[in-house]
Design a protein around this motif. Structure first.
Motif, PDB file in Angstrom:
ATOM      1  N   GLN A   1      -4.418  11.566 -14.167  1.00 29.83           N
ATOM      2  CA  GLN A   1      -4.652  10.227 -14.700  1.00 29.83           C
ATOM      3  C   GLN A   1      -3.356   9.509 -15.074  1.00 29.83           C
ATOM      4  O   GLN A   1      -3.217   8.311 -14.833  1.00 29.83           O
ATOM      5  N   GLN A   2      -2.384  10.237 -15.634  1.00 27.45           N
ATOM      6  CA  GLN A   2      -1.167   9.588 -16.115  1.00 27.45           C
ATOM      7  C   GLN A   2      -0.339   8.946 -15.002  1.00 27.45           C
ATOM      8  O   GLN A   2       0.460   8.049 -15.260  1.00 27.45           O
ATOM      9  N   TYR A   3      -0.522   9.389 -13.745  1.00 28.01           N
ATOM     10  CA  TYR A   3       0.247   8.833 -12.642  1.00 28.01           C
ATOM     11  C   TYR A   3      -0.505   7.741 -11.875  1.00 28.01           C
ATOM     12  O   TYR A   3       0.080   7.076 -11.024  1.00 28.01           O
ATOM     13  N   LYS A   4      -1.783   7.547 -12.169  1.00 25.11           N
ATOM     14  CA  LYS A   4      -2.578   6.565 -11.423  1.00 25.11           C
ATOM     15  C   LYS A   4      -2.036   5.141 -11.531  1.00 25.11           C
ATOM     16  O   LYS A   4      -1.969   4.443 -10.516  1.00 25.11           O
ATOM     17  N   PRO A   5      -1.615   4.683 -12.719  1.00 26.50           N
ATOM     18  CA  PRO A   5      -1.047   3.324 -12.775  1.00 26.50           C
ATOM     19  C   PRO A   5       0.238   3.188 -11.945  1.00 26.50           C
ATOM     20  O   PRO A   5       0.491   2.137 -11.349  1.00 26.50           O
ATOM     21  N   LEU A   6       1.029   4.248 -11.900  1.00 24.91           N
ATOM     22  CA  LEU A   6       2.270   4.209 -11.109  1.00 24.91           C
ATOM     23  C   LEU A   6       1.953   4.146  -9.622  1.00 24.91           C
ATOM     24  O   LEU A   6       2.562   3.365  -8.880  1.00 24.91           O
ATOM     25  N   LEU A   7       0.985   4.955  -9.178  1.00 27.65           N
ATOM     26  CA  LEU A   7       0.580   4.912  -7.769  1.00 27.65           C
ATOM     27  C   LEU A   7       0.005   3.539  -7.436  1.00 27.65           C
ATOM     28  O   LEU A   7       0.325   2.975  -6.381  1.00 27.65           O
ATOM     29  N   SER A   8      -0.798   2.994  -8.312  1.00 25.82           N
ATOM     30  CA  SER A   8      -1.378   1.674  -8.081  1.00 25.82           C
ATOM     31  C   SER A   8      -0.288   0.620  -7.911  1.00 25.82           C
ATOM     32  O   SER A   8      -0.368  -0.234  -7.017  1.00 25.82           O
ATOM     33  N   ALA A   9       0.742   0.689  -8.748  1.00 28.55           N
ATOM     34  CA  ALA A   9       1.856  -0.263  -8.638  1.00 28.55           C
ATOM     35  C   ALA A   9       2.556  -0.131  -7.288  1.00 28.55           C
ATOM     36  O   ALA A   9       2.898  -1.131  -6.650  1.00 28.55           O
ATOM     37  N   ILE A  10       2.751   1.109  -6.839  1.00 30.08           N
ATOM     38  CA  ILE A  10       3.404   1.341  -5.543  1.00 30.08           C
ATOM     39  C   ILE A  10       2.560   0.783  -4.412  1.00 30.08           C
ATOM     40  O   ILE A  10       3.077   0.107  -3.506  1.00 30.08           O
ATOM     41  N   LEU A  11       1.268   1.045  -4.450  1.00 31.62           N
ATOM     42  CA  LEU A  11       0.389   0.571  -3.377  1.00 31.62           C
ATOM     43  C   LEU A  11       0.341  -0.955  -3.339  1.00 31.62           C
ATOM     44  O   LEU A  11       0.329  -1.555  -2.260  1.00 31.62           O
ATOM     45  N   GLN A  12       0.353  -1.593  -4.509  1.00 40.16           N
ATOM     46  CA  GLN A  12       0.383  -3.058  -4.542  1.00 40.16           C
ATOM     47  C   GLN A  12       1.696  -3.588  -3.983  1.00 40.16           C
ATOM     48  O   GLN A  12       1.704  -4.569  -3.229  1.00 40.16           O
ATOM     49  N   LEU A  13       2.798  -2.950  -4.346  1.00 42.76           N
ATOM     50  CA  LEU A  13       4.094  -3.367  -3.803  1.00 42.76           C
ATOM     51  C   LEU A  13       4.148  -3.169  -2.292  1.00 42.76           C
ATOM     52  O   LEU A  13       4.688  -4.002  -1.568  1.00 42.76           O
ATOM     53  N   ALA A  14       3.593  -2.066  -1.808  1.00 40.94           N
ATOM     54  CA  ALA A  14       3.608  -1.773  -0.368  1.00 40.94           C
ATOM     55  C   ALA A  14       2.915  -2.873   0.429  1.00 40.94           C
ATOM     56  O   ALA A  14       3.320  -3.179   1.554  1.00 40.94           O
ATOM     57  N   GLU A  15       1.891  -3.477  -0.161  1.00 39.06           N
ATOM     58  CA  GLU A  15       1.160  -4.546   0.527  1.00 39.06           C
ATOM     59  C   GLU A  15       1.996  -5.812   0.691  1.00 39.06           C
ATOM     60  O   GLU A  15       1.663  -6.663   1.505  1.00 39.06           O
TER      61      GLU A  15
END
Length: 130
Positions: free
Chosen positions: A82-96
């Protein structure tokens, strides 16, 4: 681009290293991250690198990381902790925001950002007066 995160503990002083190569130009960045674990540092390194390139209006991103956790999370678009989910979400949004985004795992010895991440740890220590 190569990214690396490093930490002196779990959590400990952490840093992000970024090595960007464009044709004949090379950029090296070291960002102190305060206290966090190594996985968070790895995710933060990717975010900082992508933010740098987004601000420069880059169109093609080829990312190299020695963190299997980060590479697999980005490829699968999922992370269990759970603690890394916001970081992954930020990366995926940036990737778009990039027309082309590629990621590849590389062995630690091939990661050109390794020494930059270790340097960033020392920058934390200086800022804290240690």
């Amino acid at each position: 681009m190569y990214t690396d995160g490093a930490s002196t503990g779990s959590p400990g002083w952490a840093g992000a290293g970024i090595f960007i190569k464009r044709k004949r130009e090379v950029e090296r960045h070291s960002f102190p991250l305060g206290r966090c674990d190594v996985h968070e540092a790895e995710f933060q390194a990717v975010i900082k690198a992508m933010e740098l390139l987004r601000n420069e209006k880059a169109e093609v991103i080829s990312l190299r990381s020695d963190s299997q956790t980060v590479v697999q999370a980005i490829e699968k678009r999922y992370i269990h902790k759970q603690q890394y989910k916001p970081l992954l979400s930020a990366i995926l949004q940036l990737a778009e925001t990039f027309p082309l985004f590629f990621i590849k795992w590389v062995p630690s010895k091939e990661n050109k950002a390794d020494s930059l991440a270790r340097k960033a740890i020392r920058l934390n220590e200086r800022a804290d007066g240690l």
